[in-house]
Design a protein around this motif. Structure first.
Motif, short mmCIF file in Angstrom:
data_model
loop_
_atom_site.label_atom_id
_atom_site.label_comp_id
_atom_site.label_asym_id
_atom_site.label_seq_id
_atom_site.Cartn_x
_atom_site.Cartn_y
_atom_site.Cartn_z
N ALA A 227 50.39 28.59 -16.78
CA ALA A 227 50.32 27.35 -16.20
C ALA A 227 51.48 27.04 -15.11
O ALA A 227 52.52 27.77 -15.31
N ASN A 228 50.97 26.42 -14.08
CA ASN A 228 52.06 25.73 -13.13
C ASN A 228 51.90 24.51 -13.05
O ASN A 228 50.79 23.87 -13.73
N PRO A 229 52.61 23.44 -12.20
CA PRO A 229 52.39 22.01 -12.02
C PRO A 229 50.82 21.65 -11.74
O PRO A 229 50.37 20.52 -11.80
N THR A 230 49.82 22.42 -11.41
CA THR A 230 48.64 22.04 -10.53
C THR A 230 47.63 22.70 -11.44
O THR A 230 46.52 22.10 -11.67
N TYR A 231 47.79 24.14 -11.97
CA TYR A 231 46.44 24.85 -12.50
C TYR A 231 47.13 25.28 -13.74
O TYR A 231 48.25 25.56 -13.93
N LEU A 232 46.10 25.72 -14.69
CA LEU A 232 45.83 26.60 -15.71
C LEU A 232 45.16 27.75 -15.77
O LEU A 232 43.81 27.43 -15.59
N SER A 233 45.42 29.02 -16.00
CA SER A 233 44.82 29.98 -15.85
C SER A 233 44.41 30.52 -17.46
O SER A 233 45.31 30.30 -18.21
N VAL A 234 43.29 30.91 -17.65
CA VAL A 234 42.75 31.38 -18.85
C VAL A 234 41.97 32.76 -18.60
O VAL A 234 41.06 32.72 -17.96
N ASN A 235 42.39 33.76 -19.74
CA ASN A 235 41.74 35.03 -19.78
C ASN A 235 40.45 34.69 -20.28
O ASN A 235 40.38 34.17 -21.33
N TRP A 236 39.05 35.00 -19.64
CA TRP A 236 38.01 34.60 -19.85
C TRP A 236 37.01 35.55 -20.66
O TRP A 236 37.19 36.72 -20.34
N GLU A 237 36.32 35.05 -21.62
CA GLU A 237 35.39 35.98 -22.27
C GLU A 237 34.25 36.12 -21.49
O GLU A 237 33.14 35.35 -21.58
N ALA A 238 34.00 37.05 -20.53
CA ALA A 238 32.79 37.03 -19.73
C ALA A 238 32.39 38.57 -19.49
O ALA A 238 32.87 39.67 -19.97
#
Length: 604
Positions: A42-53
């Motif tokens: 996370a940062n103050p603007t976005y949240l990254s998530v490892n995706w099940e793709a």
């Protein structure tokens, strides 16, 4: 409770506040890969998530303001040919993110301006492509981590037992740190010059990165499970979590200058089997430990070179991944000091706010010190050339007021602290310690000046009597005006009781008064004349003055009270002897009188 006390701390009552389900990030498909990673960043603007793709690896980027249930189809960040294992945000640009994958490559991505997850009806979401590819590892990349001080410097760890340091602008690896086993965790120092790693061989390594050699190699946690490490900001300390041989979770505090063993030994946490993820907050000096497989987050305050337990956030929902928000993104209007994002059941992400309970409507400067902003301390080229320093900090009060962040120049103290932790520089810091002897010689000359100034006020009776002996010894060498004044004043004081003593009582009366005169002798220096007078009743009182001055000048110990007491003791001893002798004579006389009475009575 006589022996108990409460440690003073601003964060003793910090509590974790969960978020309602409708304010969480729902309808998320989190990766089910077994690689030990935090899964979210996370940062103050976005949240990254490892995706099940399917069809290669991907991860999702979620704007923090888009809460609630997310759409079924999202714009993903696609480009890897295998599952994404780790991501990390650029600390100086909230729109740049790096990713590492099982395909052995690291990609650099840029979030499009105005990025959103929600599209218009009938419009399909467009995936995002990488802007740069970093190829150099032969096996999977398990961790990616940006340098916290230099711009566009990235560290990647791989299954080929190496950690590579990349110049992102050039797209090439510049440095390689070779290990003997898979790296499980890594963390940068605050100025970006040192790197600490833990690996599967149970070793803790502290690297001088630009020398490509480990400055220290020490045994870490003895357990077989994974261990984690985090650098404690601007301190020369690191914190590790791991397991003992009995599979108990442990917490360790290490001094990077001598990491042979943890400071104070390992601290036992519990017997839960999940890995403990450490997160350090340099502003509050607090360490947060989040366990995998359980829903608890405990936090400690670092003080006096040890971790003081504060409290624990407990939840019945287990977590697989946790991320903490940088300090410049917290809600200061609610006294929020940290915010965590935890994955719940691999289906939604729940924010948890850690709040200091205060009733205040103004900025709380004591719990919000300056933090690192978005400006790096140096460029990548400068860092690879050997530059070193801390990035400038910003004042959070300006952020609280909704203004542009006010920059604060970094202090040089933390930099010297970190550089002194390098193995070769610490002995040279001891050279300034040779200067204090020179300083000690200078104050020796100064004390006589204030001491003479302290003698200017009028002296007490005890100080005047002690000065008589000292002045008598110095009179022959130096005839100062001050000494003459002291002598005249002392003789005047002696002459006063002589006048009072002229109507002298009989000897029997003086013998009864002599014990009562003892306390007067202690309080005034004139009393010896009263005791000396009965021994020579035929002589005038003025003849006693030279008799007193001779023994005082001859002894000269510097304390006339002790001389007076000795004279009193000797005088009392002689008087007691004469009294005892007289009593013996009286007893003999009474016995003789009784004997004569008896003989006369018998004759009659």
């Amino acid at each position: 409770m006589a022996g108990r006390f409460v440690r003073s701390s601003k964060y003793r009552h910090v509590f974790g506040r969960p978020t309602r389900k409708e304010q969480c990030y729902d309808n998320i498909r989190i990766s089910k890969n077994a690689w030990d990673t935090n899964l979210v960043k996370a940062n103050p603007t976005y949240l990254s998530v490892n995706w099940e793709a399917s069809g290669g690896g991907a991860f999702a980027v979620i704007p923090l303001n888009e809460k609630g249930r997310l759409p079924e189809q999202l714009p993903l960040f696609r480009g890897h040919k295998a599952v994404v294992l780790d991501t990390d945000w650029n600390p100086f640009d909230d729109s740049i993110i790096a990713s590492g994958s099982d395909d052995g490559k690291a990609f650099i991505w840029r979030v499009p301006e105005g990025f959103t997850l929600r599209t218009d009806e009938g419009e399909e979401p467009k995936d995002v492509s990488p802007v740069k590819q970093l190829a150099g590892h032969s096996r999977k990349i398990g961790h990616v981590l940006f340098n916290p001080a230099a711009a566009n410097v990235l560290a990647t760890s791989s299954g080929d037992y190496t950690v590579k340091i990349w110049d992102v602008e050039a797209g090439s690896p510049r440095l390689t740190l070779k290990h003997t086993d898979i790296v499980q965790s890594l963390s940068w120092s605050a100025n970006g010059s040192l790197l600490v790693t833990t690996s599967r061989d149970k070793k803790l390594r502290i690297w001088d990165v630009r020398q490509e050699t480990p400055a220290h190699v020490a045994p870490g946690h003895a357990g077989a499970k994974n261990s984690r490490v985090t650098w404690m900001g601007e301190h020369d300390r690191i914190a590790t979590t791991g397991f003992s041989k009995m599979s108990d979770r442990q917490l360790g505090l290490w001094d990077i200058r001598d990491p042979k063993e943890p400071v104070g030994g390992f601290q036992m946490l519990d017997s839960i089997s999940g890995v403990c993820m450490p997160f350090w907050d340099d502003g509050t000096q607090c360490l947060y430990l989040a366990g995998k497989g359980d829903g608890n987050i405990r936090y400690y305050e670092y003080e006096h070179d040890k971790f003081e337990y504060l409290s624990e956030y407990k939840s019945g929902d287990p977590q697989r991944g946790v991320a903490f928000l940088p300090k410049r993104g917290v809600n200061m209007h609610e006294n929020e000091i940290m915010r965590a994002f935890k994955t719940v059941n691999d289906s939604y992400i729940e924010p948890i706010s850690f709040i200091v309970p205060r009733r205040a409507e103004v900025f709380q400067g004591d719990i919000y010190p300056p933090v690192v902003g978005t400006k790096p301390a140096m460029s990548a080229a400068e860092w690879f050339d050997g530059a070193e320093g801390l990035p400038p900090k910003i004042d959070l009060e300006s952020v609280y007021e909704g203004e542009e962040p006010t920059e604060i120049a970094p202090t040089s103290k933390p930099v010297s602290r970190v550089t002194s932790s390098s193995t070769m520089l610490s002995p040279t810091k001891k050279e300034p310690e040779a200067a204090p002897p020179k300083r000690e010689s200078e104050p020796v000359k100064e004390p006589p000046q204030p001491s003479s100034a302290l003698r200017s006020p009028p002296l007490s009776m005890k100080e005047q009597t002690s000065s008589i002996a000292a002045l008598a010894s110095k009179f022959d060498d130096k005839e100062d005006l001050s000494s003459g004044e002291d002598d005249s004043s002392s003789f005047e004081e002696v002459a006063k009781p002589v006048e009072r003593h002229q109507p002298r009582p009989p000897e029997k009366h003086t013998q009864t008064i002599e014990p009562e005169a003892i306390p007067r002798k202690i309080s005034s220096p004139i009393s010896p004349t009263k005791l000396a007078a009965p021994t020579s009743p035929s002589k005038p009182a003025s003849s006693a003055d030279p008799a007193l001055s001779q023994p005082l000048s001859a002894v000269l110990p510097g304390a006339s009270d002790q001389i007076t007491l000795q004279d009193i003791k000797t005088l009392l001893e002689t008087q007691s002897r004469t009294i005892s002798g007289q009593s013996e004579k009286i007893a003999l006389l009474t016995a003789e009188v009784d004997r004569l009475k008896n003989t006369i009575g018998e004759r009659m």
